[in-house]
Design an enzyme around this catalytic site. Structure first.
Site, PDB file in Angstrom:
ATOM      1  N   THR A 155      30.539  41.465  35.676  1.00  0.00           N
ATOM      2  CA  THR A 155      31.361  41.011  36.583  1.00  0.00           C
ATOM      3  C   THR A 155      32.393  39.795  35.904  1.00  0.00           C
ATOM      4  O   THR A 155      33.458  40.215  35.190  1.00  0.00           O
ATOM      5  CB  THR A 155      30.816  40.485  37.963  1.00  0.00           C
ATOM      6  OG1 THR A 155      30.060  39.772  37.762  1.00  0.00           O
ATOM      7  CG2 THR A 155      30.452  41.685  38.825  1.00  0.00           C
ATOM      8  N   LYS A 181      23.197  41.425  33.628  1.00  0.00           N
ATOM      9  CA  LYS A 181      24.336  41.095  33.943  1.00  0.00           C
ATOM     10  C   LYS A 181      24.068  39.883  34.674  1.00  0.00           C
ATOM     11  O   LYS A 181      23.294  39.464  35.462  1.00  0.00           O
ATOM     12  CB  LYS A 181      25.274  41.981  34.502  1.00  0.00           C
ATOM     13  CG  LYS A 181      24.867  42.324  36.029  1.00  0.00           C
ATOM     14  CD  LYS A 181      25.349  41.294  37.001  1.00  0.00           C
ATOM     15  CE  LYS A 181      26.635  41.107  36.911  1.00  0.00           C
ATOM     16  NZ  LYS A 181      27.107  40.102  37.976  1.00  0.00           N
ATOM     17  N   THR A 192      17.153  37.903  38.447  1.00  0.00           N
ATOM     18  CA  THR A 192      18.468  37.624  37.965  1.00  0.00           C
ATOM     19  C   THR A 192      19.478  38.191  38.743  1.00  0.00           C
ATOM     20  O   THR A 192      19.110  38.840  39.715  1.00  0.00           O
ATOM     21  CB  THR A 192      18.814  38.072  36.390  1.00  0.00           C
ATOM     22  OG1 THR A 192      20.033  37.487  36.066  1.00  0.00           O
ATOM     23  CG2 THR A 192      18.516  39.351  36.249  1.00  0.00           C
ATOM     24  N   GLU A 279      29.000  30.933  33.155  1.00  0.00           N
ATOM     25  CA  GLU A 279      30.727  30.704  33.410  1.00  0.00           C
ATOM     26  C   GLU A 279      31.323  29.336  32.771  1.00  0.00           C
ATOM     27  O   GLU A 279      30.793  28.289  33.128  1.00  0.00           O
ATOM     28  CB  GLU A 279      31.172  30.776  34.712  1.00  0.00           C
ATOM     29  CG  GLU A 279      30.819  32.085  35.299  1.00  0.00           C
ATOM     30  CD  GLU A 279      30.956  32.286  36.729  1.00  0.00           C
ATOM     31  OE1 GLU A 279      31.027  33.386  37.202  1.00  0.00           O
ATOM     32  OE2 GLU A 279      30.910  31.359  37.488  1.00  0.00           O
ATOM     33  N   ASN A 407      35.450  30.249  39.206  1.00  0.00           N
ATOM     34  CA  ASN A 407      34.983  30.473  40.289  1.00  0.00           C
ATOM     35  C   ASN A 407      36.151  30.400  41.607  1.00  0.00           C
ATOM     36  O   ASN A 407      36.196  30.691  42.445  1.00  0.00           O
ATOM     37  CB  ASN A 407      33.985  29.408  40.740  1.00  0.00           C
ATOM     38  CG  ASN A 407      32.639  30.093  39.972  1.00  0.00           C
ATOM     39  OD1 ASN A 407      31.879  31.172  40.598  1.00  0.00           O
ATOM     40  ND2 ASN A 407      32.322  29.653  39.117  1.00  0.00           N
ATOM     41  N   SER A 412      40.640  36.537  42.629  1.00  0.00           N
ATOM     42  CA  SER A 412      41.996  37.143  42.445  1.00  0.00           C
ATOM     43  C   SER A 412      42.357  38.047  41.796  1.00  0.00           C
ATOM     44  O   SER A 412      41.430  38.490  40.833  1.00  0.00           O
ATOM     45  CB  SER A 412      42.689  35.833  41.730  1.00  0.00           C
ATOM     46  OG  SER A 412      42.605  34.499  42.150  1.00  0.00           O
TER      47      SER A 412
END
Length: 412
Positions: A155, A181, A192, A279, A407, A412
């Site tokens: 993702t 992932k 996870t 991230e 985040n 979007s």
């Protein structure tokens, strides 16, 4: 960019006898991206799973828990883009319909299928698109499909995460290949975001179940990016039994010890890859907490440090504002902690400096030493609680500007 992590070499991802993987573009949430993965298992394969303890656990997690006890799992199906969590009874119906469609495609019973979803929470799964993509995923099934599958389950990940290893067990060469992932909403309370590890070893079901819980605690349950436990966390261990090693039943044997070490090694590498790809991460931090009365209080301290936005932003800036670490230790929840007895070190690249002792800054500590160490991409924080012999190791990353951007723009 991920912290000292690169895309896996497809040549190094080894096929596992008894496992075939296929991916397809189903348009689950966005067009023109691989977002559907089908995994077919040989008859007789044994499967163990651990799942999120989030009370809002996703519909596919609930279905997996219902199907696993039957002990005859033959297929896994994974979609990305939509998590199918917070979707109520319609979400459960969608997860069950997914299993029924896979079963029809492969000639199985619906309860022989495990469904997995990842992506946006609170949005309905477009099950009709998923079902329409299944024939293409089935046509793509192949033993060397790990590289494509590792990409298809992503993702917000910037890189695919997959690892292979081989080990000798019972005089046979055993292959293990796994993929995971995750990059955000990472503070597993079981495993996870999504992880899958397959081996051709022959392992008794009770041994497989116990081993998965043990290695998960030492790997995926020892990482954090942002302290958020996902609704969809799942880690699956598959043993196809194709290697002919003789069924592993004796957990005191040398063969089991070798197999356990290999499973743990792959699990840790997959878990650490998630943190390295956190991230917006720029730093990878190892938190070594020792001297505890039990492992759980060591983990409390480690997570207090690893979850602190103030600690994480200081590491991002390479600012040795290390009093933030002491503050986190102090609120970790150890009521009788003797702060005058504990010590804290900061280290990287073979260098380690004592930061705190006797309740304050170590006499030998110089801020320029802390600043130099914090420039490194990999940093270790070591804490001695001076209370006992227990220890725990956790892994986390820093918080950068990009974490907020990623985040804020997620949908979007």
């Amino acid at each position: 960019m991920p912290v000292l992590l690169s895309t896996p070499d497809p040549v190094c991802l080894l096929p596992v006898p008894g496992v075939r993987l296929g991916v397809a573009e189903a348009g689950i949430r966005k067009a023109n991206r691989r977002d559907l993965t089908l995994i077919e298992l040989a008859p007789g394969s044994r499967v163990a799973g651990v799942f999120t303890t989030n009370r809002f656990c996703a519909a596919p997690v609930q279905v997996c828990k219902a199907h696993l006890p039957a002990g005859t799992i033959r297929a896994l199906v994974i979609n990305t883009g939509i998590a199918n969590a917070g979707t109520g009874e319609p979400g459960l119906a969608a997860a069950r319909a997914t299993c029924e469609a896979v079963a029809a495609e492969l000639g199985l019973a619906a309860d022989q299928v495990l469904p997995f979803s990842t992506g946006v929470i609170l949005e309905p799964l477009p099950v009709e698109r998923l079902v329409a993509g299944l024939p293409a995923a089935r046509a793509a099934l192949r033993a060397d499909g790990w590289f494509d599958a590792a990409h298809a389950i992503m993702t917000t990940d910037t890189l695919a995460k997959a690892v292979s290893r081989q080990v000798q067990v019972g005089g046979k060469t055993i292959t293990l290949t796994g993929m995971s992932k995750g990059a955000g909403m990472i503070k597993p309370n079981m495993a996870t975001m999504l992880g899958f590890l397959a081996t051709d070893a022959d392992v008794a079901q009770p041994v497989l179940d116990a081993l998965l819980k043990e290695v998960t605690d030492l790997s995926f349950n020892s990482i954090t990016v942002d302290g958020d436990t996902s609704t969809n966390d799942s880690y699956i261990l598959i043993a196809t039994g194709q290697a002919g090693n003789g069924t592993l039943t004796d957990t005191a044997s040398a063969d089991y010890a070798a197999f356990r070490e290999a499973v743990l090694d792959v699990s840790i590498r997959l878990a650490q890859a998630i943190v390295r790809d956190g991230e917006g991460a720029t730093k990878f931090m190892t938190l070594q907490i020792g001297g505890g009365r039990d492992r759980e209080e060591c983990r409390k301290v480690g997570y207090a440090i690893g979850h602190s936005p103030l600690v994480k932003t200081a590491f991002f800036a390479s600012d040795p504002n290390l009093g933030r670490i002491l503050a986190a230790i102090g609120y970790a929840g150890i009521a009788d902690l003797d702060v005058a007895a504990l010590r804290v070190w900061l280290g990287s690249q073979g260098e380690e400096v004592l930061v705190a002792e006797q309740g304050g800054r170590a006499a030998s500590y110089r801020e320029e030493d802390g600043a130099r160490i914090m420039q490194a991409a990999e940093i270790t924080v070591r804490v001695d609680l001076a209370r006992g012999d227990a220890a725990a190791t956790l892994w986390t990353c820093d918080f950068s500007y990009d974490y907020v951007k990623i985040n804020a723009d997620y949908r979007s």
